[in-house]
Scaffold this active site. Structure first.
Site, PDB file in Angstrom:
ATOM      1  N   ALA A  43       0.865  -1.191   0.000  1.00 25.04           N
ATOM      2  CA  ALA A  43       0.000   0.000   0.000  1.00 25.04           C
ATOM      3  C   ALA A  43       0.901   1.240   0.000  1.00 25.04           C
ATOM      4  O   ALA A  43       0.769   2.136   0.835  1.00 25.04           O
ATOM      5  CB  ALA A  43      -0.967  -0.015   1.185  1.00 25.04           C
ATOM      6  N   LEU A  44       1.824   1.249  -0.955  1.00 30.15           N
ATOM      7  CA  LEU A  44       2.890   2.248  -0.954  1.00 30.15           C
ATOM      8  C   LEU A  44       2.365   3.654  -1.209  1.00 30.15           C
ATOM      9  O   LEU A  44       1.438   3.857  -1.987  1.00 30.15           O
ATOM     10  CB  LEU A  44       3.924   1.883  -2.029  1.00 30.15           C
ATOM     11  CG  LEU A  44       4.549   0.488  -1.893  1.00 30.15           C
ATOM     12  CD1 LEU A  44       5.545   0.240  -3.016  1.00 30.15           C
ATOM     13  CD2 LEU A  44       5.209   0.303  -0.531  1.00 30.15           C
ATOM     14  N   ALA A  46       3.704   8.199  -0.674  1.00 35.75           N
ATOM     15  CA  ALA A  46       4.856   9.114  -0.785  1.00 35.75           C
ATOM     16  C   ALA A  46       5.899   8.876   0.306  1.00 35.75           C
ATOM     17  O   ALA A  46       7.101   9.030   0.061  1.00 35.75           O
ATOM     18  CB  ALA A  46       4.361  10.552  -0.733  1.00 35.75           C
ATOM     19  N   GLY A  47       5.447   8.493   1.495  1.00 38.69           N
ATOM     20  CA  GLY A  47       6.389   8.224   2.586  1.00 38.69           C
ATOM     21  C   GLY A  47       7.319   7.062   2.222  1.00 38.69           C
ATOM     22  O   GLY A  47       8.533   7.123   2.452  1.00 38.69           O
ATOM     23  N   HIS A  48       6.750   6.009   1.602  1.00 34.18           N
ATOM     24  CA  HIS A  48       7.589   4.880   1.184  1.00 34.18           C
ATOM     25  C   HIS A  48       8.548   5.313   0.070  1.00 34.18           C
ATOM     26  O   HIS A  48       9.692   4.868   0.011  1.00 34.18           O
ATOM     27  CB  HIS A  48       6.725   3.730   0.657  1.00 34.18           C
ATOM     28  CG  HIS A  48       5.838   3.112   1.695  1.00 34.18           C
ATOM     29  ND1 HIS A  48       4.474   3.264   1.685  1.00 34.18           N
ATOM     30  CD2 HIS A  48       6.126   2.349   2.775  1.00 34.18           C
ATOM     31  CE1 HIS A  48       3.956   2.602   2.713  1.00 34.18           C
ATOM     32  NE2 HIS A  48       4.925   2.062   3.389  1.00 34.18           N
TER      33      HIS A  48
END
Ligand code: PAF
Length: 291
Positions: A43-44, A46-48
């Site tokens: 569930a990627l 922007a943080g990832h």
């Protein structure tokens, strides 16, 4: 998959999806140069991508793991409902990482629960762990396995999940795992709100209210280097009760124990509270040098 002739940070020609430990091992063995692992539950967002970007800056190859780990969900938590948009995840990191390792539960855990697992100790039972018994034991068990399987030189973890980062640092130190941990700063929206997959649950009013968290972090950082002043900021925020606070604490970053006014050195400020029914976290590291 490209070989390591491309400069760091350059786009990989294509990303390979592997689902078995054997395929992962084969791909890992073909990598020359340094390898970074980005461990995720998919569930990627922007943080990832910020973690991926940092991994790409630091290493010649990047392996991203995409696995919803049943061991870190308690009874009644959202394990079944947890989003698993593998195609969208692959599209997001295509060309950015060398390999995505997305195993099945059976592949990861031929025996479930595993006969032998790792425990996070007292640090896993406080703060987030108080509300989620066993959660951090599940996290460190899967992280130990994923680090063993990906055999990276380094791995990146976000500072927002400050307790998770501290516990994984303990895991690596206590078990002498041969990997370097690179903390990555919190990604913030222009308003200051820490980026989180849970932000989608916030309506406009809740988003505005949620800014109490980042404002409290800014005020705590402004209060440094006095640890007494940082504690005063946190106490005042709890007192104002503009959101439904769970905690606002100044901690020793290694032990996660609360610090007193005499503390010198790094101070981990951790906040957790519920806004519009959504539980949010924020964190920062300050340095205390003055009374
Ligand atoms: O932070 C997460 O997404 C998970 O806790 C992790 C580290 C990938 C372990 O499942």
């Amino acid at each position: 998959m490209t070989q390591d002739q491309s400069p760091r940070g350059a786009r990989r020609a294509s990303t390979r999806l592997v689902t078995t430990k054997a395929e992962l091992k084969e791909n890992r063995a073909a990598m020359t140069g340094t390898v970074a692992a980005v461990l995720t539950m998919g569930a990627l967002h922007a943080g990832h991508l910020a973690l991926v970007e940092r991994a790409r800056e630091l290493a010649d190859h990047v392996i991203l793991t995409d696995f919803v780990n049943p061991l870190q969900f308690g009874p009644g938590e959202d394990y079944e409902a947890y989003p698993r948009p593998l195609d969208a995840d692959l599209a997001l990191v295509d060309g950015l990482v060398d390999v995505v390792f997305a195993p099945s539960v059976e592949e990861m855990y031929p025996v479930l629960p595993p006969t032998v697992s790792v425990t996070a100790g007292r640090a896993g039972t406080i703060l987030e762990g108080a509300a989620r018994p066993g959660h951090f034991d599940g996290v460190v068990t899967v992280v130990a396995k994923l680090l063993q399987l990906t055999a990276p030189d380094l791995t990146v973890f976000g500072r927002k999940d400050a307790q998770q980062l501290a516990i994984i640092q303990r895991l690596v130190a206590d078990l002498d795992l041969p990997v370097r941990i690179e903390p990555v700063d919190i990604q913030r929206e222009p308003s200051g709100l820490a980026r989180s997959s849970r932000n989608v649950y916030l309506d406009d009013a809740a988003r505005e209210q949620a800014l109490v968290l980042s404002r409290t972090i800014s005020a705590a950082l402004r209060a440094a280097p006095s640890v007494g002043a940082i504690r005063d900021v946190l106490a005042a925020a709890l007192e104002r009760a503009e959101i439904d606070w769970d905690y606002a604490l100044a901690l020793d970053p290694a032990s996660l124990e609360e610090i007193g006014p005499e503390h010198r050195g790094e101070v981990l400020v951790v906040l957790a509270g519920t806004v519009g029914g959504t539980r949010l976290l924020d964190a920062a590291v300050a340095v205390a040098t003055a009374p």
